[in-house]
Motif scaffolding. Structure first.
Motif, PDB file in Angstrom:
ATOM      1  N   GLU A 162      34.443  50.671   5.421  1.00 40.68           N
ATOM      2  CA  GLU A 162      34.078  51.945   4.798  1.00 40.68           C
ATOM      3  C   GLU A 162      33.440  51.749   3.425  1.00 40.68           C
ATOM      4  OE1 GLU A 162      37.543  54.420   4.815  1.00 40.68           O
ATOM      5  OE2 GLU A 162      37.588  54.570   7.002  1.00 40.68           O
ATOM      6  N   GLY A 163      32.738  50.621   3.309  1.00 43.02           N
ATOM      7  CA  GLY A 163      32.089  50.328   2.044  1.00 43.02           C
ATOM      8  C   GLY A 163      30.792  51.090   1.826  1.00 43.02           C
ATOM      9  N   LEU A 164      30.148  51.532   2.911  1.00 47.05           N
ATOM     10  CA  LEU A 164      28.893  52.255   2.757  1.00 47.05           C
ATOM     11  C   LEU A 164      29.091  53.568   2.002  1.00 47.05           C
ATOM     12  CD1 LEU A 164      27.294  51.581   6.250  1.00 47.05           C
ATOM     13  CD2 LEU A 164      26.154  51.212   4.058  1.00 47.05           C
ATOM     14  N   SER A 165      30.059  54.354   2.423  1.00 46.68           N
ATOM     15  CA  SER A 165      30.304  55.626   1.737  1.00 46.68           C
ATOM     16  C   SER A 165      30.764  55.389   0.302  1.00 46.68           C
ATOM     17  CB  SER A 165      31.350  56.440   2.502  1.00 46.68           C
ATOM     18  OG  SER A 165      32.568  55.699   2.608  1.00 46.68           O
ATOM     19  N   LEU A 166      31.493  54.302   0.083  1.00 41.76           N
ATOM     20  CA  LEU A 166      31.962  53.955  -1.256  1.00 41.76           C
ATOM     21  C   LEU A 166      30.783  53.695  -2.189  1.00 41.76           C
ATOM     22  CD1 LEU A 166      34.323  53.224  -3.157  1.00 41.76           C
ATOM     23  CD2 LEU A 166      34.214  50.897  -2.233  1.00 41.76           C
ATOM     24  N   ARG A 190      19.956  49.143   0.370  1.00 39.09           N
ATOM     25  CA  ARG A 190      18.780  48.572   1.031  1.00 39.09           C
ATOM     26  C   ARG A 190      19.162  47.335   1.839  1.00 39.09           C
ATOM     27  NH1 ARG A 190      14.627  45.902  -2.867  1.00 39.09           N
ATOM     28  NH2 ARG A 190      16.311  44.369  -2.846  1.00 39.09           N
ATOM     29  N   ASN A 191      19.954  46.446   1.231  1.00 33.32           N
ATOM     30  CA  ASN A 191      20.374  45.236   1.949  1.00 33.32           C
ATOM     31  C   ASN A 191      21.298  45.557   3.112  1.00 33.32           C
ATOM     32  OD1 ASN A 191      18.897  43.658   0.240  1.00 33.32           O
ATOM     33  ND2 ASN A 191      20.635  42.888  -0.942  1.00 33.32           N
ATOM     34  N   LEU A 192      22.070  46.638   2.992  1.00 38.52           N
ATOM     35  CA  LEU A 192      23.003  47.010   4.054  1.00 38.52           C
ATOM     36  C   LEU A 192      22.299  47.683   5.227  1.00 38.52           C
ATOM     37  CD1 LEU A 192      25.862  48.260   1.764  1.00 38.52           C
ATOM     38  CD2 LEU A 192      26.148  46.547   3.563  1.00 38.52           C
ATOM     39  N   LEU A 193      21.199  48.371   4.949  1.00 40.16           N
ATOM     40  CA  LEU A 193      20.479  49.080   6.011  1.00 40.16           C
ATOM     41  C   LEU A 193      19.396  48.245   6.674  1.00 40.16           C
ATOM     42  CD1 LEU A 193      19.984  52.640   4.444  1.00 40.16           C
ATOM     43  CD2 LEU A 193      21.883  51.774   5.806  1.00 40.16           C
ATOM     44  N   GLU A 194      18.979  47.186   6.004  1.00 45.18           N
ATOM     45  CA  GLU A 194      17.853  46.394   6.491  1.00 45.18           C
ATOM     46  C   GLU A 194      18.131  45.823   7.886  1.00 45.18           C
ATOM     47  OE1 GLU A 194      14.837  42.992   4.736  1.00 45.18           O
ATOM     48  OE2 GLU A 194      16.948  42.941   4.152  1.00 45.18           O
ATOM     49  N   GLN A 195      17.319  46.269   8.854  1.00 48.61           N
ATOM     50  CA  GLN A 195      17.406  45.801  10.236  1.00 48.61           C
ATOM     51  C   GLN A 195      18.822  45.935  10.807  1.00 48.61           C
ATOM     52  OE1 GLN A 195      15.736  41.858  10.600  1.00 48.61           O
ATOM     53  NE2 GLN A 195      13.762  42.470   9.734  1.00 48.61           N
ATOM     54  N   ASN A 196      19.509  46.984  10.393  1.00 50.54           N
ATOM     55  CA  ASN A 196      20.858  47.229  10.904  1.00 50.54           C
ATOM     56  C   ASN A 196      20.945  48.692  11.328  1.00 50.54           C
ATOM     57  OD1 ASN A 196      23.749  47.790  11.083  1.00 50.54           O
ATOM     58  ND2 ASN A 196      24.022  45.786  10.113  1.00 50.54           N
ATOM     59  N   LYS A 197      20.692  48.941  12.607  1.00 45.68           N
ATOM     60  CA  LYS A 197      20.616  50.296  13.136  1.00 45.68           C
ATOM     61  C   LYS A 197      21.953  51.018  13.020  1.00 45.68           C
ATOM     62  CE  LYS A 197      19.057  52.906  17.167  1.00 45.68           C
ATOM     63  NZ  LYS A 197      18.525  52.819  18.558  1.00 45.68           N
ATOM     64  N   SER A 198      23.045  50.289  13.239  1.00 42.66           N
ATOM     65  CA  SER A 198      24.372  50.924  13.173  1.00 42.66           C
ATOM     66  C   SER A 198      24.647  51.458  11.774  1.00 42.66           C
ATOM     67  CB  SER A 198      25.454  49.914  13.559  1.00 42.66           C
ATOM     68  OG  SER A 198      25.303  49.510  14.904  1.00 42.66           O
ATOM     69  N   ASN A 199      24.274  50.692  10.764  1.00 46.59           N
ATOM     70  CA  ASN A 199      24.477  51.149   9.384  1.00 46.59           C
ATOM     71  C   ASN A 199      23.566  52.326   9.055  1.00 46.59           C
ATOM     72  OD1 ASN A 199      26.422  49.257   8.964  1.00 46.59           O
ATOM     73  ND2 ASN A 199      25.266  48.008   7.509  1.00 46.59           N
ATOM     74  N   GLN A 200      22.331  52.279   9.557  1.00 50.05           N
ATOM     75  CA  GLN A 200      21.405  53.380   9.308  1.00 50.05           C
ATOM     76  C   GLN A 200      21.922  54.666   9.942  1.00 50.05           C
ATOM     77  OE1 GLN A 200      17.431  52.301  10.500  1.00 50.05           O
ATOM     78  NE2 GLN A 200      17.501  50.368   9.365  1.00 50.05           N
ATOM     79  N   GLU A 201      22.444  54.557  11.156  1.00 49.25           N
ATOM     80  CA  GLU A 201      22.968  55.739  11.840  1.00 49.25           C
ATOM     81  C   GLU A 201      24.205  56.286  11.132  1.00 49.25           C
ATOM     82  OE1 GLU A 201      23.631  54.357  15.776  1.00 49.25           O
ATOM     83  OE2 GLU A 201      21.531  54.574  16.399  1.00 49.25           O
ATOM     84  N   LEU A 202      25.043  55.387  10.621  1.00 45.34           N
ATOM     85  CA  LEU A 202      26.249  55.844   9.932  1.00 45.34           C
ATOM     86  C   LEU A 202      25.897  56.602   8.665  1.00 45.34           C
ATOM     87  CD1 LEU A 202      29.569  53.995   9.431  1.00 45.34           C
ATOM     88  CD2 LEU A 202      28.449  55.001   7.454  1.00 45.34           C
ATOM     89  N   VAL A 203      24.961  56.049   7.880  1.00 47.61           N
ATOM     90  CA  VAL A 203      24.560  56.722   6.650  1.00 47.61           C
ATOM     91  C   VAL A 203      23.907  58.054   6.955  1.00 47.61           C
ATOM     92  CG1 VAL A 203      23.023  56.587   4.649  1.00 47.61           C
ATOM     93  CG2 VAL A 203      24.358  54.597   5.340  1.00 47.61           C
ATOM     94  N   ALA A 204      23.108  58.099   8.018  1.00 50.97           N
ATOM     95  CA  ALA A 204      22.435  59.328   8.390  1.00 50.97           C
ATOM     96  C   ALA A 204      23.415  60.418   8.793  1.00 50.97           C
ATOM     97  CB  ALA A 204      21.467  59.057   9.546  1.00 50.97           C
ATOM     98  N   GLY A 205      24.568  60.028   9.317  1.00 53.95           N
ATOM     99  CA  GLY A 205      25.532  61.008   9.787  1.00 53.95           C
ATOM    100  C   GLY A 205      26.673  61.276   8.832  1.00 53.95           C
ATOM    101  N   LEU A 206      26.655  60.659   7.672  1.00 55.32           N
ATOM    102  CA  LEU A 206      27.762  60.847   6.728  1.00 55.32           C
ATOM    103  C   LEU A 206      27.806  62.276   6.207  1.00 55.32           C
ATOM    104  CD1 LEU A 206      27.751  57.668   4.451  1.00 55.32           C
ATOM    105  CD2 LEU A 206      29.585  58.407   5.956  1.00 55.32           C
ATOM    106  N   ARG A 214      28.526  64.777   3.241  1.00 57.14           N
ATOM    107  CA  ARG A 214      28.416  64.596   1.788  1.00 57.14           C
ATOM    108  C   ARG A 214      29.796  64.653   1.141  1.00 57.14           C
ATOM    109  NH1 ARG A 214      23.768  65.301  -2.206  1.00 57.14           N
ATOM    110  NH2 ARG A 214      24.885  65.065  -4.147  1.00 57.14           N
ATOM    111  N   GLN A 215      30.080  63.634   0.355  1.00 54.71           N
ATOM    112  CA  GLN A 215      31.351  63.560  -0.368  1.00 54.71           C
ATOM    113  C   GLN A 215      31.048  63.280  -1.833  1.00 54.71           C
ATOM    114  OE1 GLN A 215      33.705  60.564   1.470  1.00 54.71           O
ATOM    115  NE2 GLN A 215      33.936  61.673   3.400  1.00 54.71           N
ATOM    116  N   GLY A 216      31.722  63.977  -2.720  1.00 59.14           N
ATOM    117  CA  GLY A 216      31.499  63.754  -4.147  1.00 59.14           C
ATOM    118  C   GLY A 216      30.160  64.312  -4.582  1.00 59.14           C
ATOM    119  N   SER A 217      29.624  63.737  -5.640  1.00 55.37           N
ATOM    120  CA  SER A 217      28.376  64.243  -6.231  1.00 55.37           C
ATOM    121  C   SER A 217      27.293  63.180  -6.244  1.00 55.37           C
ATOM    122  CB  SER A 217      28.637  64.734  -7.660  1.00 55.37           C
ATOM    123  OG  SER A 217      29.168  63.681  -8.437  1.00 55.37           O
ATOM    124  N   ALA A 218      27.308  62.307  -5.247  1.00 54.13           N
ATOM    125  CA  ALA A 218      26.331  61.223  -5.215  1.00 54.13           C
ATOM    126  C   ALA A 218      24.922  61.766  -5.076  1.00 54.13           C
ATOM    127  CB  ALA A 218      26.648  60.276  -4.059  1.00 54.13           C
TER     128      ALA A 218
END
Length: 486
Positions: free
Chosen positions: A409-413, A436-452, A454-458
Motif C-alpha cells: 500500500e505504498g502507492l497511496s502513501l 513515475r518509477n512505480l508506474l513505468e511499464q507496470n499496468k497493475s500499478n497504473q490501474e491501481l492508481v487510476a482507481g484509487l 481520493r484520500q487526504g489533500s494530495a
C-alpha cells in the motif's frame, strides 16, 4: 664545485667544534647557517656524508641532554636552548631531503630515522616549565619525516615500522594544531592498501578513530580528510570496525565524507566497496526506528538525538548510492530494505498527521530555517522526502519492487505526499519521481492508481508532469495518458 667543497669543510669543522664544547646559545647560529645553505639545491646536492655524520652526532648529543633534562630539574633557559638547537637540526634534515633522493637514502642509512623518532617520542613526554617550547622541535621533526618519505618507499616503510601505531596516535593528539597537521601529512604519505589493513586490525583501530575525530573537530585539516576519503573509506573491514565503536557524532562525519565521495564527478571512481553499501543498508534497517523518538519528545538526551541524526545521515547516503551509481544498484535486492523504508515512511506520515510535531507538514516557508544559521533547522528537514526518494530509486526499472510497493500500500502513501510541505522541500518532485518509477511499464500499478479513491489533500495534478491525465469520476480517480496535440 670548489666553493661547495670549501663550504662543506667549513660547516663540517664547525659542527665538529660544537661537539667538543658545552652546548650553548652561540652554537645555534652555526646550525642556522647550515640550514640556510641547504635551501640551495646545488649545495644540497653536494653535501658530503661526513657533514651528515657530524650532524647525527650532534643530534644524538642533544637527545642525551634532553633525556637528562626530563629526569632532572634543570634551568628552563638551558633546556630551551637545547630544544631550539634540536629544532634547527631537524630543519637541516628537513631541508636536505627536498627533491633529493640521494640525501633521503643517506640520512636513512646513517640512522637519522631511528634517532629522530626517539627524540619525537621524548619530546611528547617531556615535562618542564616551558613545555610550549617542545612544539617547535616537534613540528620540525615531524616535517623531516614527511620530507624523507616523499617519493621514497623504503623510507616510508621504515618510518611506518617505527611510528605505527602508538607514536602516530600520540602525535595526532598533541595540543599543537600544526604538529597534528604535519603528523597527518606523514600518515597520508606512508599509507597504502596493505598499511590500511594494518590500521583496520582491532588493536590499531584507535588511530583510525582519532583521524575521524579530527575530521569532525578540525574540518579544515585537509590531510585527515584525504586519509579518510583516499584510504579509509576504501576498506570495508576498516569502515565496519570504525562504525561499530565510534560515537554517533563521528558516525555522522564518516557518512558525510562518504556522501561527498559519492558526489564526485565520475560516479564509478568513488572507490567505495559494495560491501560498505551492504553494511550501511543493514545499519539503517537496524536503527531506523530511532528517528521516531524526535516526534515523541523522548529524545531528551544528546545520545538519543545523535542516534536519530545518524539514521538521517544513513538515509542520505543510501539515496546517493542508489542514484546514478550502477555499482550499488544491487541494493534494490537488499533483503527487506524496501519494506523497511515503506514502513518507516508510513510511521512518519501517520505520526505527523496525528498531532503537531516535527513530522507534521508545514505551509509557512518563512519559518523553515535561517539559511545563515543551520542550527535553527529541524533535524528532520527533508527526511520524509528522502524516504520517498529512496523508494523511487529502489523501484527504478525493477518490476518486483514496483509490485512490492503496491502490495504494501505504498502507492497511496506516496500519492498522499504531493502537497507542499515546508519541512520537506521538493517532496512533491520526489513523489512525482517515485510514482513515475512505480508506474513505468507496470499496468497493475497504473490501474491501481487510476482507481484509487481520493484520500487526504494530495495534489494529483502533479501527475500531469509524468504524462498522465487525472480525472475524478464518482469519487474515484482515473488515470489516463495525456492526449497529444496533433
Amino acid at each position: 664545485m670548489a666553493a661547495t667543497t670549501d663550504s662543506n669543510m667549513d660547516i663540517s669543522t664547525s659542527l665538529t667544534g660544537i661537539l667538543n664544547e658545552n652546548l650553548c646559545a652561540d652554537h645555534l647560529q652555526t646550525l642556522k647557517t647550515f640550514t640556510g645553505a641547504l635551501r640551495d639545491q646545488v649545495y644540497r646536492d653536494g653535501v658530503e656524508e661526513e657533514v651528515f655524520s657530524s650532524l647525527l652526532k650532534l643530534l644524538s648529543l642533544l637527545c642525551e641532554e634532553l633525556e637528562a633534562a626530563n629526569t632532572e630539574n634543570q634551568d628552563v633557559q638551558n633546556v630551551s636552548v637545547k630544544l631550539q638547537m634540536t629544532a634547527e637540526c631537524f630543519r637541516a634534515q628537513r631541508n636536505s631531503c627536498v627533491q633529493n633522493t640521494r640525501n633521503q637514502g643517506l640520512l636513512s642509512e646513517l640512522g637519522f630515522i631511528e634517532l629522530s623518532v626517539k627524540i619525537l617520542s621524548l619530546l611528547h613526554t617531556m615535562k618542564f616549565e616551558g613545555r610550549n617550547g617542545i612544539f617547535e622541535p616537534l613540528c620540525c621533526g615531524i616535517q623531516f619525516l614527511g620530507n624523507l618519505s616523499v617519493g621514497n618507499q623504503a623510507c616510508k616503510d621504515d618510518i611506518w615500522q617505527l611510528t605505527f601505531p602508538n607514536l602516530l596516535l600520540q602525535l595526532l593528539s598533541v595540543e599543537d594544531e600544526k604538529a597534528v597537521g604535519y603528523t597527518a601529512m606523514v600518515l597520508q604519505t606512508c599509507l597504502d592498501e596493505a598499511k590500511v589493513e594494518e590500521v583496520a586490525e582491532p588493536d590499531n583501530i584507535q588511530l583510525a578513530l582519532r583521524v575521524m575525530e579530527l575530521c569532525r573537530t578540525h574540518p579544515d585539516l585537509d590531510w585527515t580528510v584525504l586519509i579518510a576519503t583516499q584510504h579509509f573509506l576504501k576498506s570495508s573491514a576498516l569502515v565496519e570496525r570504525m562504525y561499530s565503536v565510534m560515537s554517533h557524532l563521528d558516525r555522522v562525519t564518516l557518512l558525510e565524507l562518504l556522501q561527498a565521495q559519492l558526489k564526485e564527478e565520475d560516479p564509478e571512481e568513488c572507490g567505495i566497496p559494495p560491501s560498505v553499501a551492504r553494511f550501511l543498508a543493514s545499519c539503517f534497517q537496524k536503527g531506523c526506528g530511532a528517528v521516531l523518538t524526535l516526534a515523541t519528545g523522548s529524545a531528551s538526551s544528546n545520545e538519543v538525538l545523535q542516534e536519530a541524526l545518524t539514521v538521517i545521515s544513513l538515509l542520505d547516503v543510501l539515496c546517493e548510492m542508489t542514484s546514478d551509481h550502477r555499482q550499488f544498484m544491487f541494493l534494490q535486492n537488499h533483503p527487506d530494505l524496501l519494506e523497511t523504508t515503506i514502513e518507516l515512511l508510513s510511521q512518519v506520515h501517520a505520526i505527523g498527521k496525528a498531532s503537531k510535531n516535527v513530522f507534521s507538514a508545514a505551509e509557512n516557508f518563512s519559518s523553515f530555517c535561517d539559511i545563515e544559521d543551520s542550527s535553527s533547522c529541524s533535524p528532520v528537514i527533508s527526511f520524509k522526502a528522502h524516504l520517498i526518494r529512496l523508494i523511487g530509486n529502489l523501484c527504478h526499472s525493477n518490476t518486483d519492487n514496483q509490485n512490492k510497493v503496491r502490495e504494501l500500500e505504498g502507492l497511496s502513501l506516496i500519492l498522499d505526499n504531493f502537497s507542499i510541505d515546508a519541512n520537506n522541500p521538493f517532496i512533491s518532485q520526489w513523489a512525482i519521481f517515485a510514482i513515475r518509477n512505480l508506474l513505468e511499464q507496470n499496468k497493475s500499478n497504473q490501474e491501481l492508481v487510476a482507481g484509487l479513491e481520493r484520500q487526504g489533500s494530495a495534489d494529483y495534478s502533479a501527475l500531469m508532469k509524468l504524462g498522465f491525465e487525472v480525472e475524478k469520476r464518482d469519487g474515484s480517480i482515473l488515470l489516463k495518458p495525456v492526449k497529444k496535440n496533433t
